[in-house]
Design a protein around this motif. Structure first.
Motif, PDB file in Angstrom:
ATOM      1  N   UNK A  46       0.597  -0.840  -0.201  1.00 28.34           N
ATOM      2  CA  UNK A  46       0.205   0.217   0.213  1.00 28.34           C
ATOM      3  C   UNK A  46       1.232   1.414  -0.309  1.00 28.34           C
ATOM      4  N   UNK A  47       0.576   2.456  -0.117  1.00 30.39           N
ATOM      5  CA  UNK A  47       1.249   3.749  -0.308  1.00 30.39           C
ATOM      6  C   UNK A  47       0.177   5.087   0.163  1.00 30.39           C
ATOM      7  N   UNK A  48       0.513   5.130   0.854  1.00 30.48           N
ATOM      8  CA  UNK A  48      -0.348   6.661   1.513  1.00 30.48           C
ATOM      9  C   UNK A  48       0.774   7.664   1.074  1.00 30.48           C
ATOM     10  N   UNK A  49      -0.249   8.708   0.665  1.00 31.89           N
ATOM     11  CA  UNK A  49       0.898  10.092   0.410  1.00 31.89           C
ATOM     12  C   UNK A  49      -0.297  11.564   1.566  1.00 31.89           C
ATOM     13  N   UNK A  50       0.026  11.510   2.306  1.00 30.63           N
ATOM     14  CA  UNK A  50      -0.176  12.702   3.139  1.00 30.63           C
ATOM     15  C   UNK A  50      -1.329  11.943   4.125  1.00 30.63           C
ATOM     16  N   UNK A  51      -0.860  10.777   4.388  1.00 24.36           N
ATOM     17  CA  UNK A  51      -2.128  10.118   4.985  1.00 24.36           C
ATOM     18  C   UNK A  51      -3.610   9.678   4.311  1.00 24.36           C
ATOM     19  N   UNK A  52      -3.167  10.106   2.914  1.00 22.34           N
ATOM     20  CA  UNK A  52      -4.291   9.504   1.829  1.00 22.34           C
ATOM     21  C   UNK A  52      -4.356   8.110   0.883  1.00 22.34           C
ATOM     22  N   UNK A  53      -4.519   7.306   0.577  1.00 20.59           N
ATOM     23  CA  UNK A  53      -4.134   5.759   0.264  1.00 20.59           C
ATOM     24  C   UNK A  53      -4.697   5.606  -1.270  1.00 20.59           C
ATOM     25  N   UNK A  54      -3.580   5.787  -1.879  1.00 27.14           N
ATOM     26  CA  UNK A  54      -3.704   5.841  -3.422  1.00 27.14           C
ATOM     27  C   UNK A  54      -3.869   4.884  -4.175  1.00 27.14           C
ATOM     28  N   UNK A  55      -3.818   3.591  -3.488  1.00 24.60           N
ATOM     29  CA  UNK A  55      -5.373   2.671  -4.239  1.00 24.60           C
ATOM     30  C   UNK A  55      -6.177   3.011  -4.197  1.00 24.60           C
ATOM     31  N   UNK A  56      -7.046   3.640  -3.016  1.00 24.14           N
ATOM     32  CA  UNK A  56      -8.570   3.926  -2.699  1.00 24.14           C
ATOM     33  C   UNK A  56      -9.002   4.909  -2.929  1.00 24.14           C
ATOM     34  N   UNK A  57      -8.501   6.163  -3.226  1.00 23.44           N
ATOM     35  CA  UNK A  57      -8.374   6.920  -3.649  1.00 23.44           C
ATOM     36  C   UNK A  57      -7.746   8.103  -4.594  1.00 23.44           C
ATOM     37  N   UNK A  58      -6.834   7.895  -5.884  1.00 23.57           N
ATOM     38  CA  UNK A  58      -5.870   8.104  -6.187  1.00 23.57           C
ATOM     39  C   UNK A  58      -6.425   9.758  -6.575  1.00 23.57           C
ATOM     40  N   UNK A  59      -7.383  10.109  -7.427  1.00 21.44           N
ATOM     41  CA  UNK A  59      -7.890  11.709  -6.794  1.00 21.44           C
ATOM     42  C   UNK A  59      -7.701  12.240  -6.022  1.00 21.44           C
ATOM     43  N   UNK A  60      -8.010  12.175  -5.524  1.00 22.42           N
ATOM     44  CA  UNK A  60      -7.977  12.486  -3.846  1.00 22.42           C
ATOM     45  C   UNK A  60      -6.213  12.863  -3.368  1.00 22.42           C
ATOM     46  N   UNK A  61      -5.758  11.809  -3.436  1.00 22.94           N
ATOM     47  CA  UNK A  61      -3.771  11.828  -3.814  1.00 22.94           C
ATOM     48  C   UNK A  61      -3.509  12.742  -4.287  1.00 22.94           C
ATOM     49  N   UNK A  62      -4.339  12.628  -5.904  1.00 20.96           N
ATOM     50  CA  UNK A  62      -2.969  13.237  -6.554  1.00 20.96           C
ATOM     51  C   UNK A  62      -3.128  15.147  -6.119  1.00 20.96           C
ATOM     52  N   UNK A  63      -4.136  15.745  -5.580  1.00 23.63           N
ATOM     53  CA  UNK A  63      -4.194  16.789  -5.568  1.00 23.63           C
ATOM     54  C   UNK A  63      -3.004  17.158  -4.787  1.00 23.63           C
ATOM     55  N   UNK A  64      -2.538  16.512  -3.832  1.00 28.98           N
ATOM     56  CA  UNK A  64      -1.299  17.297  -2.744  1.00 28.98           C
ATOM     57  C   UNK A  64      -0.424  16.901  -3.358  1.00 28.98           C
ATOM     58  N   UNK A  65       0.063  16.344  -4.458  1.00 31.71           N
ATOM     59  CA  UNK A  65       1.340  16.419  -5.175  1.00 31.71           C
ATOM     60  C   UNK A  65       1.350  16.211  -6.473  1.00 31.71           C
ATOM     61  N   UNK A  66       2.665  16.708  -7.519  1.00 35.41           N
ATOM     62  CA  UNK A  66       2.968  17.075  -8.337  1.00 35.41           C
ATOM     63  C   UNK A  66       3.771  15.650  -9.191  1.00 35.41           C
ATOM     64  N   UNK A  67       3.436  15.161 -10.403  1.00 36.00           N
ATOM     65  CA  UNK A  67       4.871  14.127 -10.717  1.00 36.00           C
ATOM     66  C   UNK A  67       5.433  14.739 -12.338  1.00 36.00           C
ATOM     67  N   UNK A  68       6.677  14.165 -12.077  1.00 39.23           N
ATOM     68  CA  UNK A  68       7.566  15.138 -13.563  1.00 39.23           C
ATOM     69  C   UNK A  68       7.995  13.788 -13.841  1.00 39.23           C
TER      70      UNK A  68
END
Length: 302
Positions: free
Chosen positions: A59-81
């Protein structure tokens, strides 16, 4: 609580294991650098962490948001280059940034674009078509585009690949400045000097596993301690070996002695005192420090 929490990630492509039980924790405001040879799985891991690719476990959590369950919500806090600049070469630099601003629904996208162009040293080229930009300028513009919307976390996949040394140094300055402004940065690289210059923490990925992790200084110890190399005239060499016996000297070549520096400055001072007491003077001396190149060779050879 880490801002990026990667636990037990697994990924297979057909019968080939690409990632096997990878765990990484990154603290807010730090720079984490993932090192590894070509094909080690760095880009695959980054795609899983950013929700672009499903894992086969973990599993992956970004800012305590689970990427696998709600990727769109997690993607609001990061940017990918990504590895290759995703700029539109038929537009100007300003138009590229304004377009991204509109897509991300930022207020006053032109003002945001102009601010970023100034921050990345591209203001004078804002109206030039991007196809006329140098490789370094395109990379800086690409990084500027990833900052539209003020993401807390930046994922950079080999951000300086293909850049000349001068452009690479410029981009390092930008990355350090982003960290000083409070950004958390996770980057992959093949450039050992880049990891040495930028990283707070380095992880070394080999055969789909993190086989070593630590600060640049801690990683260098994996290749051995610092050593002092002393060169003596042929007539002094035998006596030098005898008086320095407590320091366990090794003869590396005719007239050359090497001593491990477990406590660098203290050991050096003690060696020089012993030599002075016996009226022995080396013809040359040099402190040898392991580099990340040495670590890379040590780890890739197992």
């Amino acid at each position: 609580m880490p801002i990026i929490d990667i636990r037990n990630i697994k990924k297979n492509f057909k019968k080939q294991t690409v990632l096997e039980d990878v765990s990484i924790q990154v603290e807010a405001g730090s720079i984490y650098t993932l090192l590894g040879a070509n094909g080690a799985g760095k880009s695959t891991l980054l795609k899983i962490v950013t929700g672009l690719l499903n894992s086969d476990g973990g599993k992956v959590e970004i800012d305590q948001l689970p990427v696998d369950k709600d990727p769109r919500e997690a993607q609001k806090v990061f940017s990918y280059n990504a590895q290759h600049a995703s700029v539109d070469e038929v537009l100007s630099g300003l138009e590229n940034l304004v377009l991204i601003g509109k897509l991300r629904h930022v207020s006053n996208p032109k003002a945001v674009a102009l601010s970023l162009l100034e921050q990345f040293g591209l203001l004078d080229a804002k109206d030039k078509i991007v196809s006329t930009y140098s490789g370094g300028m395109k990379r800086r513009l690409d990084l500027a585009m990833s900052l539209v919307g003020d993401a807390k976390i930046l994922f950079l996949d080999e951000p300086t690949t293909g850049l000349d040394p001068s452009s690479r140094l410029d981009l390092w300055k930008v990355i350090r400045k982003l960290q000083s402004s409070g950004k958390t940065i996770f980057l992959t690289t093949q450039y050992l000097e880049e990891a040495d210059q930028l990283a707070d923490t380095i992880g070394f990925l080999k055969d789909g596993k993190i086989i070593a992790t630590g600060t640049p200084k801690e990683m260098k110890r994996l290749a051995g301690e610092n050593r002092l190399h002393l060169t003596f005239s042929p007539e002094d060499l035998k006596q030098a070996k005898e008086v320095l016996i407590d320091f366990e000297p090794k003869v590396l070549a005719p007239e050359l002695i090497s001593i491990e520096l477990t406590e660098e400055m203290t050991t050096i001072l003690n060696i020089l005192k012993v030599l002075n007491d016996h009226h022995l003077e080396p013809t040359d001396f040099e402190t040898i420090r392991p580099t990340l190149d040495d670590v890379f060779v040590t780890l890739t050879k197992g």
